[in-house]
Design a protein around this motif. Structure first.
Motif, PDB file in Angstrom:
ATOM      1  N   GLY A   1       0.808  -1.207   0.000  1.00 50.81           N
ATOM      2  CA  GLY A   1       0.000   0.000   0.000  1.00 50.81           C
ATOM      3  C   GLY A   1       0.843   1.260   0.000  1.00 50.81           C
ATOM      4  N   LEU A   2       1.881   1.283   0.845  1.00 56.81           N
ATOM      5  CA  LEU A   2       2.745   2.457   0.911  1.00 56.81           C
ATOM      6  C   LEU A   2       3.478   2.698  -0.403  1.00 56.81           C
ATOM      7  CD1 LEU A   2       4.386   2.286   4.466  1.00 56.81           C
ATOM      8  CD2 LEU A   2       2.879   4.060   3.587  1.00 56.81           C
ATOM      9  N   LEU A   3       4.028   1.640  -0.979  1.00 55.49           N
ATOM     10  CA  LEU A   3       4.796   1.784  -2.221  1.00 55.49           C
ATOM     11  C   LEU A   3       3.924   2.330  -3.341  1.00 55.49           C
ATOM     12  CD1 LEU A   3       7.306   1.400  -3.963  1.00 55.49           C
ATOM     13  CD2 LEU A   3       6.654  -1.001  -4.263  1.00 55.49           C
ATOM     14  N   ILE A   4       2.742   1.750  -3.526  1.00 58.88           N
ATOM     15  CA  ILE A   4       1.866   2.206  -4.609  1.00 58.88           C
ATOM     16  C   ILE A   4       1.368   3.620  -4.342  1.00 58.88           C
ATOM     17  CG2 ILE A   4      -0.208   1.726  -5.948  1.00 58.88           C
ATOM     18  CD1 ILE A   4       2.054  -0.298  -6.302  1.00 58.88           C
ATOM     19  N   ALA A   5       1.012   3.909  -3.103  1.00 58.91           N
ATOM     20  CA  ALA A   5       0.523   5.255  -2.780  1.00 58.91           C
ATOM     21  C   ALA A   5       1.596   6.314  -3.030  1.00 58.91           C
ATOM     22  CB  ALA A   5       0.060   5.307  -1.322  1.00 58.91           C
ATOM     23  N   VAL A   6       2.813   6.056  -2.579  1.00 63.17           N
ATOM     24  CA  VAL A   6       3.911   7.003  -2.803  1.00 63.17           C
ATOM     25  C   VAL A   6       4.160   7.185  -4.294  1.00 63.17           C
ATOM     26  CG1 VAL A   6       6.404   7.331  -2.558  1.00 63.17           C
ATOM     27  CG2 VAL A   6       5.044   6.641  -0.580  1.00 63.17           C
ATOM     28  N   GLY A   7       4.176   6.069  -5.033  1.00 65.87           N
ATOM     29  CA  GLY A   7       4.422   6.149  -6.469  1.00 65.87           C
ATOM     30  C   GLY A   7       3.344   6.924  -7.205  1.00 65.87           C
ATOM     31  N   VAL A   8       2.093   6.700  -6.831  1.00 64.39           N
ATOM     32  CA  VAL A   8       0.983   7.414  -7.478  1.00 64.39           C
ATOM     33  C   VAL A   8       1.069   8.913  -7.199  1.00 64.39           C
ATOM     34  CG1 VAL A   8      -1.525   7.758  -7.402  1.00 64.39           C
ATOM     35  CG2 VAL A   8      -0.591   5.454  -7.581  1.00 64.39           C
ATOM     36  N   LEU A   9       1.404   9.274  -5.968  1.00 67.63           N
ATOM     37  CA  LEU A   9       1.522  10.692  -5.633  1.00 67.63           C
ATOM     38  C   LEU A   9       2.681  11.355  -6.386  1.00 67.63           C
ATOM     39  CD1 LEU A   9       0.806  10.586  -1.799  1.00 67.63           C
ATOM     40  CD2 LEU A   9      -0.722  11.353  -3.619  1.00 67.63           C
ATOM     41  N   LEU A  10       3.794  10.645  -6.526  1.00 61.41           N
ATOM     42  CA  LEU A  10       4.904  11.183  -7.317  1.00 61.41           C
ATOM     43  C   LEU A  10       4.492  11.377  -8.772  1.00 61.41           C
ATOM     44  CD1 LEU A  10       7.972   9.171  -5.936  1.00 61.41           C
ATOM     45  CD2 LEU A  10       7.487  11.599  -5.612  1.00 61.41           C
ATOM     46  N   ASP A  11       3.781  10.397  -9.316  1.00 59.64           N
ATOM     47  CA  ASP A  11       3.302  10.524 -10.695  1.00 59.64           C
ATOM     48  C   ASP A  11       2.343  11.699 -10.840  1.00 59.64           C
ATOM     49  OD1 ASP A  11       4.466   8.615 -12.413  1.00 59.64           O
ATOM     50  OD2 ASP A  11       3.380   7.021 -11.407  1.00 59.64           O
TER      51      ASP A  11
END
Length: 699
Positions: free
Chosen positions: A660-670
């Motif tokens: 969850g953390l990895l995908i959430a961080v990645g989506v916010l960066l995108d």
């Protein structure tokens, strides 16, 4: 106003057949009826999804692995089919008393367990209990472990600590964790999506419409997955089940936000809401279809993986995306048209024949004012410093990934310590750490003596003893010095296998919990080398087909790969701060797949709109108008998707938290760096050549 005059003032190309179908005055009711029937049938089936999950780690391994072959030998010759082992650990800091030992002996008889083993310091003892399992029926093992716990927990002398661990204890903990979790996760995720939609739309009604459509779609998708798992052999585990729910809600809401934003635009241009929806569907369909196809096809690449869990995850996600896509381009338009403009209350979009949509990002109205118009103007004034700055931020974050360590063990899988974890820790303090899960060596009877002699000399092995013979095979129990699944235990298993190959016992196969971890670790490495290039190739082809150029897709793909590296680095820092620095190696492929596929989503939403505007406004104005117009909706979509994946934190396992953390961080960066700054600034820096070789778009 006459119909002829109104139509002359309405802008845009014809809405197309499909848009007219889902937005028609009568057909909308037919669409709604079809989805209500699907929900009526699928609702009860979706609730059964947990009953077809298989969370046994051994069942996910490749057929060619030694661990799988060891299971086959055990089931064929040693009557160990559908049997796991629970280990009951008894301990007292001051030393076991006579009453304690009597309790242990009574439990051994009641549970038909192995002989009692007492530690050298006389402070702990344990027994190993066979527990029956059943394929695709988690309740059998859970009930068996419950019985062991009931017996072990009855009549315990005061001060004696009793814990159930071992393979069966660990699996039972996972079953308990995931039992009923689908419903909890669905409810919590719907809650966060509802809150974000309410903030986005500032309407007491509008937020309910996409939420209803997405929720229905998620249930239908779960029902389809259940039917395929029940009757077509589709592999489903706890991970794929919760990812299905979260991804369906997150991606579905993204598509809904895009459609509703375009519908709002068209309501300003068309007096008739059916006509407005038809144009909105026509305008959004290419981007939504490209997004769904990219995610669906990319995840289907997982069917080429080595692990059964990987191969099962691909179809599960693809089914979820396909069902959600179908709902967002049929059910959602029907609901919006049926409810009419009042659904937007109090910010009701009014028909305005003077809508300034043709004036570009710098004109009046929605495109020329607001936060994203200002962002567009900023990017337009200084594209080079902006893309260089964004690039440096991403590269700096990517260096954080150097601190990642793979090898998350069974004992580290839970965010809170369970009985099986505490029991394993107690066992490791008083016995060789591998006592709770010895490696299982099966060798032809003629080679047994040589095999035992060879294995006993291997570093990392505490003992090797013959445990039985049948069918021309001998079972040797190998106790490792390292705790199950740890790096030390995996390396010991690898040394045992190598020693047996060189020691003349070529018939030998080594299985057990640590061997499973070793084989899974190797299989995950093979998957990374095969699937990552394959996914990249698929996504590149999809982008080329969508944008009909080569330069832009290469730029977009490079940006999302860099974004993935940055997300991995940022997430690694968060994992360390939360006290969970080690990851399961499978997270690398999982994160890559979803961040590349989902990251491309937002660039697809942006660049399809830019591609629509460039021929009309020119390259510079088209890029900035696309950024200005899509900025709000894509930001909302990113926040919703990040929020839904963050809801994995309610699943009390470290793997789910890290996913969850990895995908959430990645989506916010995108959302805030790649799509908002890096991509538009690079597109301006490169100029019309970004559309090479498509000269028409470069006009």
């Amino acid at each position: 106003m006459s119909t002829l005059t109104r139509e002359a003032q309405e802008v845009g190309p014809p809405p197309g057949r499909y848009g007219g179908l889902v937005a028609g005055r009568r057909s909308t009711w037919a669409v709604l009826a079809i989805w209500l029937v699907l929900m009526a049938v699928g609702g009860s089936l979706a609730a059964k999804l947990g009953s077809v999950q298989d969370n046994d780690p051994v069942s996910w391994l490749p057929a060619s692995s030694q661990s799988t072959k060891a299971v086959e030998v055990a089931e064929k010759h040693f009557a160990e089919k559908d049997v796991s082992t629970a280990v009951v650990v008894y301990s007292r800091d001051g030393g076991l008393t006579a009453a304690d030992l009597a309790k242990v002996e009574n439990d051994r008889g009641a549970l038909k367990a192995s002989a009692v083993k007492v530690s050298g310091d006389r402070k702990a003892a344990f027994i190993s209990v066979p527990v029956r399992t059943a394929e695709n029926d988690n309740a059998v093992l859970a009930d068996g472990v419950d019985r062991v716990q009931d017996v072990a927990g009855t009549g315990v002398p005061g001060g004696l600590d009793v814990k159930v661990t071992g393979e069966a204890g660990s699996i039972a903990d996972f079953i308990r964790v995931y039992s009923g979790m689908d419903g909890v996760l669905l409810g919590v995720t719907l809650g966060i999506v509802a809150l974000l939609l309410l903030v986005t739309y500032r309407s007491p009604v509008l937020w309910l419409i996409p939420l209803l459509a997405v929720g229905l779609a998620a249930q239908v998708a779960a029902a389809v997955v259940y039917l395929l798992a029940k009757h077509a052999g589709l592999a489903v585990d706890g991970q794929s089940s919760y990812i299905l729910i979260v991804l369906a809600l997150g991606v579905g809401t993204d598509y809904a936000l895009l459609l509703i934003a375009r519908y709002r635009e068209e309501l300003h241009r068309h007096a008739d809401r059916h006509e407005a929806m038809a144009h909105a569907v026509r305008g959004c369909l290419p981007a939504i279809a490209a997004s769904a196809a990219t995610v669906g096809v990319a995840t289907l690449c997982l069917v080429f993986g080595s692990l059964n869990s990987t191969r099962g995850l691909g179809p599960v996600v693809a089914i979820g995306v396909a069902v959600v896509f179908a709902a967002m381009i049929s059910l959602l338009p029907a609901l919006l048209v049926i409810l009419g403009r009042w659904a937007f209350w109090p910010l009701i979009p009014r028909y305005d024949p003077g809508d300034p949509g043709d004036q570009g990002y710098g004109g009046a109205g929605e495109r020329g004012t607001g936060l994203w118009a200002r962002v567009a103007r900023t990017v337009g004034r200084a594209p080079r410093p902006i893309w260089i700055g964004a690039l440096l931020v991403l590269v700096a974050l990517a260096f954080g990934s150097t601190g990642l360590s793979t090898g998350l063990t069974q004992a580290e899988q839970f965010t809170k310590k369970t009985d099986s974890v505490v029991g394993q820790e107690t066992l490791a303090r008083h016995f060789p750490a591998g006592s709770s899960a010895p490696a299982d060596l099966y060798v032809r009877a003629g080679e047994a003596a040589a095999a035992v002699s060879t294995v006993q000399k291997v570093p990392g092995v505490s003992s090797a003893t013959q445990a039985g013979s049948a069918g021309g095979w001998t079972h040797v129990s190998v106790v490792l010095a390292g705790a199950p699944e740890t790096k030390d235990a995996r390396q010991a298993v690898e040394r045992v296998r190598t020693a047996l190959d060189h020691g003349g016992a070529r018939s030998a196969v080594v299985g057990g919990e640590s061997a499973v971890a070793l084989d899974r670790h190797k299989a995950e490495g093979d998957e990374e080398r095969l699937l990552i290039p394959l996914i990249l190739g698929i996504v590149l082809v999809m982008l080329i087909a969508l944008l009909r150029s080569v330069a832009a897709p290469i730029m977009l793909l490079a940006s999302v790969v860099l974004s993935y590296a940055a997300a991995l680095g940022a997430a690694a820092l968060l994992f360390q701060a939360l006290g969970h620095p080690r990851i399961d190696r499978g997270l690398l492929l999982f994160g890559f797949l979803f961040l590349v596929a989902l990251g491309v989503d937002y660039t697809i939403f942006l660049m399809t709109r830019v591609r629509e505007e460039v021929p009309r406004l020119g390259h510079r104005e088209g890029v900035l108008t696309g950024l200005s117009v899509t900025g709000g909706v894509i930001t909302s979509a990113g926040l919703v998707l990040a929020g839904t994946f963050m809801m994995l934190a309610v699943v009390p396992t470290v793997g789910a938290l890290q996913q969850g953390l990895l995908i959430a961080v990645g989506v916010l960066l995108d959302t805030f760096i790649v799509r908002s700054l890096l991509i538009p600034a690079l597109a301006l820096e490169i100029g019309p050549r970004v559309w090479w070789p498509n000269g028409k778009v470069r006009a």
